[in-house]
Design a protein around this motif. Structure first.
Motif, PDB file in Angstrom:
ATOM      1  N   GLY A  30     124.683  10.496  22.627  1.00 56.81           N
ATOM      2  CA  GLY A  30     124.350  11.824  22.114  1.00 56.81           C
ATOM      3  C   GLY A  30     122.857  12.056  21.998  1.00 56.81           C
ATOM      4  O   GLY A  30     122.404  13.191  21.870  1.00 56.81           O
ATOM      5  N   LEU A  31     122.088  10.976  22.042  1.00 56.15           N
ATOM      6  CA  LEU A  31     120.633  11.097  21.918  1.00 56.15           C
ATOM      7  C   LEU A  31     119.931  11.228  23.265  1.00 56.15           C
ATOM      8  O   LEU A  31     118.702  11.288  23.305  1.00 56.15           O
ATOM      9  CB  LEU A  31     120.070   9.895  21.153  1.00 56.15           C
ATOM     10  CG  LEU A  31     120.472   9.804  19.685  1.00 56.15           C
ATOM     11  CD1 LEU A  31     119.939   8.525  19.064  1.00 56.15           C
ATOM     12  CD2 LEU A  31     119.993  11.011  18.921  1.00 56.15           C
ATOM     13  N   ASP A  32     120.705  11.268  24.350  1.00 55.39           N
ATOM     14  CA  ASP A  32     120.091  11.471  25.664  1.00 55.39           C
ATOM     15  C   ASP A  32     119.479  12.866  25.720  1.00 55.39           C
ATOM     16  O   ASP A  32     120.121  13.860  25.405  1.00 55.39           O
ATOM     17  CB  ASP A  32     121.129  11.328  26.779  1.00 55.39           C
ATOM     18  CG  ASP A  32     121.572   9.889  26.960  1.00 55.39           C
ATOM     19  OD1 ASP A  32     120.855   8.989  26.489  1.00 55.39           O
ATOM     20  OD2 ASP A  32     122.640   9.680  27.566  1.00 55.39           O
ATOM     21  N   GLY A  33     118.251  12.942  26.101  1.00 61.85           N
ATOM     22  CA  GLY A  33     117.571  14.228  26.212  1.00 61.85           C
ATOM     23  C   GLY A  33     116.939  14.714  24.923  1.00 61.85           C
ATOM     24  O   GLY A  33     116.369  15.798  24.888  1.00 61.85           O
ATOM     25  N   VAL A  34     117.016  13.930  23.842  1.00 60.30           N
ATOM     26  CA  VAL A  34     116.387  14.325  22.577  1.00 60.30           C
ATOM     27  C   VAL A  34     114.918  13.921  22.625  1.00 60.30           C
ATOM     28  O   VAL A  34     114.577  12.791  22.960  1.00 60.30           O
ATOM     29  CB  VAL A  34     117.088  13.661  21.373  1.00 60.30           C
ATOM     30  CG1 VAL A  34     116.317  13.923  20.090  1.00 60.30           C
ATOM     31  CG2 VAL A  34     118.503  14.171  21.245  1.00 60.30           C
ATOM     32  N   THR A  35     114.057  14.871  22.298  1.00 63.27           N
ATOM     33  CA  THR A  35     112.622  14.627  22.269  1.00 63.27           C
ATOM     34  C   THR A  35     112.098  15.000  20.891  1.00 63.27           C
ATOM     35  O   THR A  35     112.375  16.094  20.393  1.00 63.27           O
ATOM     36  CB  THR A  35     111.904  15.479  23.334  1.00 63.27           C
ATOM     37  OG1 THR A  35     112.470  15.193  24.607  1.00 63.27           O
ATOM     38  CG2 THR A  35     110.422  15.193  23.363  1.00 63.27           C
ATOM     39  N   ILE A  36     111.346  14.105  20.291  1.00 66.41           N
ATOM     40  CA  ILE A  36     110.740  14.383  18.990  1.00 66.41           C
ATOM     41  C   ILE A  36     109.462  15.176  19.241  1.00 66.41           C
ATOM     42  O   ILE A  36     108.568  14.738  19.970  1.00 66.41           O
ATOM     43  CB  ILE A  36     110.430  13.080  18.225  1.00 66.41           C
ATOM     44  CG1 ILE A  36     111.701  12.257  18.052  1.00 66.41           C
ATOM     45  CG2 ILE A  36     109.781  13.386  16.886  1.00 66.41           C
ATOM     46  CD1 ILE A  36     112.810  12.960  17.313  1.00 66.41           C
ATOM     47  N   VAL A  37     109.390  16.351  18.641  1.00 66.74           N
ATOM     48  CA  VAL A  37     108.274  17.255  18.885  1.00 66.74           C
ATOM     49  C   VAL A  37     107.191  17.105  17.824  1.00 66.74           C
ATOM     50  O   VAL A  37     106.005  17.016  18.139  1.00 66.74           O
ATOM     51  CB  VAL A  37     108.775  18.717  18.930  1.00 66.74           C
ATOM     52  CG1 VAL A  37     107.633  19.672  19.132  1.00 66.74           C
ATOM     53  CG2 VAL A  37     109.813  18.885  20.010  1.00 66.74           C
ATOM     54  N   ASP A  38     107.599  17.065  16.556  1.00 63.34           N
ATOM     55  CA  ASP A  38     106.620  17.042  15.476  1.00 63.34           C
ATOM     56  C   ASP A  38     107.273  16.468  14.226  1.00 63.34           C
ATOM     57  O   ASP A  38     108.501  16.465  14.100  1.00 63.34           O
ATOM     58  CB  ASP A  38     106.120  18.462  15.201  1.00 63.34           C
ATOM     59  CG  ASP A  38     104.878  18.502  14.331  1.00 63.34           C
ATOM     60  OD1 ASP A  38     104.208  17.454  14.195  1.00 63.34           O
ATOM     61  OD2 ASP A  38     104.568  19.579  13.790  1.00 63.34           O
ATOM     62  N   VAL A  39     106.452  15.995  13.312  1.00 64.82           N
ATOM     63  CA  VAL A  39     106.924  15.511  12.016  1.00 64.82           C
ATOM     64  C   VAL A  39     105.999  16.075  10.953  1.00 64.82           C
ATOM     65  O   VAL A  39     104.773  16.049  11.108  1.00 64.82           O
ATOM     66  CB  VAL A  39     106.932  13.963  11.947  1.00 64.82           C
ATOM     67  CG1 VAL A  39     107.307  13.486  10.557  1.00 64.82           C
ATOM     68  CG2 VAL A  39     107.872  13.381  12.978  1.00 64.82           C
ATOM     69  N   LYS A  40     106.582  16.588   9.894  1.00 60.94           N
ATOM     70  CA  LYS A  40     105.823  17.069   8.737  1.00 60.94           C
ATOM     71  C   LYS A  40     106.231  16.235   7.531  1.00 60.94           C
ATOM     72  O   LYS A  40     107.420  16.027   7.286  1.00 60.94           O
ATOM     73  CB  LYS A  40     106.119  18.546   8.446  1.00 60.94           C
ATOM     74  CG  LYS A  40     105.787  19.482   9.576  1.00 60.94           C
ATOM     75  CD  LYS A  40     104.311  19.635   9.744  1.00 60.94           C
ATOM     76  CE  LYS A  40     104.034  20.640  10.847  1.00 60.94           C
ATOM     77  NZ  LYS A  40     102.688  20.614  11.296  1.00 60.94           N
ATOM     78  N   VAL A  41     105.247  15.760   6.793  1.00 60.12           N
ATOM     79  CA  VAL A  41     105.497  14.939   5.613  1.00 60.12           C
ATOM     80  C   VAL A  41     105.001  15.707   4.394  1.00 60.12           C
ATOM     81  O   VAL A  41     103.930  16.321   4.434  1.00 60.12           O
ATOM     82  CB  VAL A  41     104.778  13.574   5.729  1.00 60.12           C
ATOM     83  CG1 VAL A  41     104.979  12.743   4.484  1.00 60.12           C
ATOM     84  CG2 VAL A  41     105.269  12.821   6.943  1.00 60.12           C
ATOM     85  N   THR A  42     105.789  15.671   3.319  1.00 53.44           N
ATOM     86  CA  THR A  42     105.371  16.348   2.092  1.00 53.44           C
ATOM     87  C   THR A  42     104.159  15.639   1.496  1.00 53.44           C
ATOM     88  O   THR A  42     103.845  14.497   1.848  1.00 53.44           O
ATOM     89  CB  THR A  42     106.518  16.375   1.065  1.00 53.44           C
ATOM     90  OG1 THR A  42     106.926  15.032   0.795  1.00 53.44           O
ATOM     91  CG2 THR A  42     107.687  17.186   1.580  1.00 53.44           C
ATOM     92  N   ALA A  43     103.495  16.310   0.572  1.00 53.50           N
ATOM     93  CA  ALA A  43     102.267  15.767  -0.012  1.00 53.50           C
ATOM     94  C   ALA A  43     102.518  14.487  -0.806  1.00 53.50           C
ATOM     95  O   ALA A  43     101.648  13.616  -0.878  1.00 53.50           O
ATOM     96  CB  ALA A  43     101.612  16.815  -0.907  1.00 53.50           C
TER      97      ALA A  43
END
Length: 164
Positions: A30-43
């Motif tokens: 199910g993870l075929d073709g999944v691309t991580i675009v960005d990550v946001k972390v809280t303060a």
């Protein structure tokens, strides 16, 4: 509270860890073709939002968003363990996966621009076939002032224009 620079560095590191784990370590179809675009972390560095996009196997195939979402939720614990081991922070952030809709917005914007270009082309075609309303030269002669047709404006004195 951590400073913003530390949160950005941690977000970048989480992005790298999650992307490499999805690509090389987790063997879920199910993870075929999944691309991580960005990550946001809280303060406070306790929560991380991971933005991802899904591509189809070929250009003609539609992406399977539901399978990707289910696979990411199944792998959430494993990915969090890998993030904890790879970052070395005291508290491993919880991971929340959100599908990035930027590509959908871009496709919608391109569709709207194409429709606008088509409408502009239609207006240009109408403009080419349009004829002016009324006479061909609807404006008065440049020399006609106060009923003096055929008189050059340079020959008119101020005395000719006043009513005495």
């Amino acid at each position: 509270m951590a400073d913003q620079a530390r949160a950005r560095r941690l977000a970048k590191r989480i992005c790298t860890i999650v992307a490499s784990a999805i690509e090389f370590e987790i063997k879920d179809p199910g993870l075929d073709g999944v691309t991580i675009v960005d990550v946001k972390v809280t303060a406070d560095l306790h929560d991380a939002t991971v933005f991802y996009t899904v591509m189809g196997r070929t250009l003609e195939d539609a992406p399977d968003y539901t399978a990707a979402t289910a696979a990411l939720n199944r792998a959430k614990g494993t990915l969090r363990s890998k993030v904890g081991a790879g970052t070395g922070v005291r508290f491993t952030p919880t991971l929340t996966f959100i599908r990035d809709t930027t590509s959908d917005s871009v496709a919608r914007m391109e569709e709207l621009l194409a429709r606008a270009r088509a409408a502009d082309a239609d207006v240009a075609q109408v403009r080419l076939r349009a004829k002016p309303a009324g006479e061909a030269d609807p404006y008065r002669d440049k020399g006609s002032v106060a009923g003096l047709v055929g008189v050059d404006i340079a020959d008119i004195d101020d005395d000719d224009l006043t009513d005495d």
